[in-house]
Design a protein around this motif. Structure first.
Motif, mmCIF file in Angstrom:
data_model
loop_
_atom_site.group_PDB
_atom_site.id
_atom_site.type_symbol
_atom_site.label_atom_id
_atom_site.label_comp_id
_atom_site.label_asym_id
_atom_site.label_seq_id
_atom_site.Cartn_x
_atom_site.Cartn_y
_atom_site.Cartn_z
ATOM 1 N N TYR A 52 18.792 21.240 10.786
ATOM 2 C CA TYR A 52 20.216 21.509 10.571
ATOM 3 C C TYR A 52 20.467 22.944 10.114
ATOM 4 O O TYR A 52 21.571 23.470 10.286
ATOM 5 N N GLN A 53 19.479 23.566 9.499
ATOM 6 C CA GLN A 53 19.663 24.917 8.976
ATOM 7 C C GLN A 53 19.403 25.983 10.040
ATOM 8 O O GLN A 53 20.000 27.058 9.999
ATOM 9 N N GLU A 290 24.687 16.505 -5.023
ATOM 10 C CA GLU A 290 24.582 15.074 -5.307
ATOM 11 C C GLU A 290 23.771 14.372 -4.216
ATOM 12 O O GLU A 290 24.314 13.744 -3.306
ATOM 13 N N CYS A 291 22.475 14.503 -4.341
ATOM 14 C CA CYS A 291 21.573 13.903 -3.363
ATOM 15 C C CYS A 291 20.216 13.723 -4.009
ATOM 16 O O CYS A 291 20.010 14.060 -5.183
ATOM 17 N N GLY A 292 19.272 13.198 -3.223
ATOM 18 C CA GLY A 292 17.913 13.015 -3.711
ATOM 19 C C GLY A 292 17.030 14.197 -3.396
ATOM 20 O O GLY A 292 17.466 15.349 -3.421
ATOM 21 N N GLU A 298 19.456 15.402 3.686
ATOM 22 C CA GLU A 298 20.442 14.449 3.159
ATOM 23 C C GLU A 298 21.858 15.017 3.210
ATOM 24 O O GLU A 298 22.810 14.310 3.562
ATOM 25 N N LEU A 299 22.002 16.282 2.818
ATOM 26 C CA LEU A 299 23.322 16.940 2.786
ATOM 27 C C LEU A 299 23.239 18.254 3.556
ATOM 28 O O LEU A 299 23.312 19.344 2.977
ATOM 29 N N THR A 303 24.191 21.951 2.107
ATOM 30 C CA THR A 303 23.052 22.852 1.949
ATOM 31 C C THR A 303 23.298 24.156 2.688
ATOM 32 O O THR A 303 23.089 25.247 2.145
ATOM 33 N N ASN A 304 23.741 24.056 3.941
ATOM 34 C CA ASN A 304 24.016 25.265 4.720
ATOM 35 C C ASN A 304 25.088 26.120 4.055
ATOM 36 O O ASN A 304 24.968 27.351 3.977
#
Length: 316
Positions: A52-53, A290-292, A298-299, A303-304
């Motif tokens: 995703y990044q 707010e994630c693991g 996860e997010l 994150t990006n």
């Protein structure tokens, strides 16, 4: 056998020879030569964890370089345990920069990849211009070697210790339960204290009932499963088997990281925040999502956004 990854139009890999081994490297944004960013995956992961990044960073003007580090994917898997010590792992990244004729780069790490990036900044500070690390904070070098310290605190069944004390055992268990292990591992909101927490990796491999919601679909999961069925887990676990060796190798190294740094934590991660992080990383910004543990998977949007917003501060 090298398998092409087609999910999310993931870039094709190249095999390059550096530092006496071969690394499988994925690239995007080649047109952005001169603005490199290197993404370093964790355990037990793959360059695909940055799926995703990669496009977001390439669109933002970066030459994105994503290796499968030694022991992973289609990269070399040396037999000697010491071939996975922190000197070899960081020298691989230096050689990667040399291959592309870059003096330095922005480095991004997650989990074990973050540990490699922290130590790259200590061992080769001139090759790192900025750091963005996810999940794993800087590891202070205390008075005792890390595995010895962990065994005294957590016992011999703690998975770091188990990997070292019983070589080959965990490797075989994870390989015999490759899909089940990864399916159970890559989940949201893993409980803070699963049954027998010291044996977390073994429990995840054998557990029939998942611990939480999945963070990826079956197609994406199959990329990881296929990669580890091909590579096995021995090379990846050998990173853990060098922790005490690394402790000795870092004995005379200045422990202060001077580069601008962004630390991204997941508030639900089992790995605790390091409250004295700024003592060792004075030029620090911190973000909590707010994630693991698997933050960038996860997010991905958050994150990006966090990464690009922080990097933009230096481009004005």
């Amino acid at each position: 056998m090298i398998q092409e990854i087609k999910s999310l139009k993931f870039p094709k890999s190249n095999i390059i020879s550096i530092n006496g081994i071969e690394l499988e490297v994925f690239e995007a944004g080649k047109e952005n030569i001169g603005n490199p960013i290197v993404l370093c995956h964790g355990f037990p992961e793959h360059a695909f964890s940055w799926r995703y990044q990669i496009p977001a960073l390439a669109k933002a003007g970066y030459h994105v370089i994503v290796p499968n580090q030694r022991g992973y994917g289609n990269s070399s898997r040396p037999k000697e345990v010491t071939a996975y010590d922190i000197t070899h792992l960081t020298d691989d990244l230096v050689a990667l920069l040399d291959y592309y004729n870059y003096r330095d780069a922005v480095f991004v790490g997650h989990d074990w990849g973050a540990n490699v990036v922290w130590n790259l900044a200590l061992l080769h500070p001139e090759r790192v211009n900025k750091i963005l690390n996810l999940a794993l904070p800087y590891q202070e070098r205390g008075e005792k070697p890390w595995i010895q310290f962990m065994e005294e605190i957590f016992g011999e069944d703690f998975y770091f210790v188990h990997f070292n004390k019983k070589p080959g055992v965990a490797d075989a268990v994870l390989e015999n339960h490759a899909e089940n292990f990864l399916r159970n591992l890559f989940r949201k909101n893993l409980p803070l204290a699963p049954p027998e927490p010291g044996m977390l990796m073994m429990n995840l491999a054998k557990a029939e009932k998942p611990f939480g919601e999945p963070i990826m679909n079956d197609v994406d999961l199959s990329v990881f499963v296929s990669a580890f069925r091909n590579s096995g887990y021995n090379g990846a676990i050998n990173w853990y088997r060098n922790l005490d060796r690394n402790w000795h190798l870092l004995a005379d190294i200045d422990p202060i990281i001077k580069q601008p740094t962004l630390m991204i934590y997941g508030n639900l991660d089992m790995i605790p925040k390091f409250e004295r992080l700024q003592d060792f990383v004075p030029n620090l910004d911190v973000i909590c999502l707010e994630c693991g543990h698997h933050i960038q998977q996860e997010l991905p949007h958050e994150t990006n956004e966090s990464i690009l917003k922080w990097l933009a501060k230096f481009n004005g």
